[in-house]
Design a protein around this motif. Sequence first.
Motif, PDB file in Angstrom:
ATOM      1  N   SER A  60      22.185  61.844  37.299  1.00 46.93           N
ATOM      2  CA  SER A  60      21.689  62.993  38.058  1.00 46.93           C
ATOM      3  C   SER A  60      22.271  63.240  39.363  1.00 46.93           C
ATOM      4  O   SER A  60      22.729  64.157  39.659  1.00 46.93           O
ATOM      5  N   HIS A  61      22.808  62.108  39.982  1.00 44.05           N
ATOM      6  CA  HIS A  61      23.695  62.397  40.920  1.00 44.05           C
ATOM      7  C   HIS A  61      25.107  62.887  40.602  1.00 44.05           C
ATOM      8  O   HIS A  61      25.728  64.069  41.421  1.00 44.05           O
ATOM      9  N   ILE A  62      25.665  62.633  39.594  1.00 45.98           N
ATOM     10  CA  ILE A  62      27.005  63.174  39.050  1.00 45.98           C
ATOM     11  C   ILE A  62      26.835  64.523  38.641  1.00 45.98           C
ATOM     12  O   ILE A  62      27.588  65.273  39.009  1.00 45.98           O
ATOM     13  N   ALA A  63      25.740  64.846  38.112  1.00 48.63           N
ATOM     14  CA  ALA A  63      25.255  66.210  37.644  1.00 48.63           C
ATOM     15  C   ALA A  63      25.236  67.060  38.762  1.00 48.63           C
ATOM     16  O   ALA A  63      25.688  68.073  38.915  1.00 48.63           O
ATOM     17  N   ALA A  64      24.759  66.705  39.926  1.00 50.73           N
ATOM     18  CA  ALA A  64      24.481  67.481  41.062  1.00 50.73           C
ATOM     19  C   ALA A  64      25.918  67.552  41.832  1.00 50.73           C
ATOM     20  O   ALA A  64      26.196  68.712  42.456  1.00 50.73           O
ATOM     21  N   LEU A  65      26.846  66.709  41.839  1.00 44.22           N
ATOM     22  CA  LEU A  65      28.131  66.785  42.410  1.00 44.22           C
ATOM     23  C   LEU A  65      28.922  67.943  41.672  1.00 44.22           C
ATOM     24  O   LEU A  65      29.736  68.538  42.196  1.00 44.22           O
TER      25      LEU A  65
END
Length: 68
Positions: A60-65
Amino acid sequence: MSTCERCGAEFHCAMADAPPGQQPTGAPGETPCWCTLLPPAVPLPGQAAVGCWCPDCLRSHIAALKAP
């Protein structure tokens, strides 16, 4: 089992969760953690850099980046 520093979920970390009686060494030939297959995602926001995140939180964090 490891505990996600972000959501509290339990998950397996090959770098932290060595077999009983064995310390992880990071030596060649050891199974790398699932997170090594994902793109780098550092720096982590705020205090989250203290420990590992579960697969869902890290993805989820990678997608937000990557979001514009």
